[in-house]
Scaffold this motif. Structure first.
Motif: not given
Length: 181
Positions: A92-111
């Motif tokens: 969900k967060t990635c989709a929002a960032a992509v639609s806002a034309f983010a130029a670089h990663p905006r989500v860090l997921l640590v497993l």
């Protein structure tokens, strides 16, 4: 990109936490999932205070080898729920960032400790495999733990192995608050 912090040495979770703090400081959304752990830890409290989403837990307060079958079933349920929740939030967060034309990663997921959850079948392996093959655009993923499966190596862009040379635990010194947890 996928980071894999593995090996027998201390520092896998610590490296992931350092990257999480860096990402938070740069405006990323951080989702930190801890599998197979539920002991209170200062670093988790600090991450939450900095704005990270933290999901963690397992049944019982002992190692996997000492868990009852009921605790193992409950731990698997917790792990699967946390993984599903984290993946949904990440996408969900990635989709929002992509639609806002983010130029670089905006989500860090640590497993964190996903290697153990995967090894002991305390998580849906097919769901993990599918996620690794189909990462959302804009996500940076960190996998930690001992004995990672081959698929983790196959998909990792960064691989760092921690090697223990000496550790106080080997001399009978238990984990110390503020240092090991």
């Amino acid at each position: 990109m996928i980071h894999l912090y593995c090996g027998e040495g201390k520092g896998k979770t610590t490296a992931a936490l350092g990257l999480a703090v860096r990402a938070l400081g740069n405006g990323f959304k951080v989702i930190f999932v801890q599998f197979m752990k539920n002991t209170p830890a200062g670093e988790i409290l600090a991450l939450e205070r900095l704005g990270a989403t933290v999901l963690r837990g397992k049944a019982g307060n002992h190692f996997f080898s000492d868990m009852t079958e009921d605790e193992k079933r409950e731990t698997k349920t917790i792990s699967d729920e946390h993984f599903s929740c984290a993946i949904a939030l990440c996408k969900k967060t990635c989709a929002a960032a992509v639609s806002a034309f983010a130029a670089h990663p905006r989500v860090l997921l640590v497993l964190d400790e996903i290697c153990a959850a995967y090894q002991y079948e305390m998580i849906d392996r097919a769901a993990v495999d599918d996620f690794l093959r189909n990462l959302p655009v804009g996500a940076e993923i960190v996998l930690t733990g001992r004995n990672p499966p081959q698929i983790f190596f196959d998909h990792a862009d960064y691989i760092t192995e921690m090697k223990k040379i000496r550790h106080p635990f080997d001399s009978g010194i238990p984990a110390r608050k503020g240092v090991e947890f």
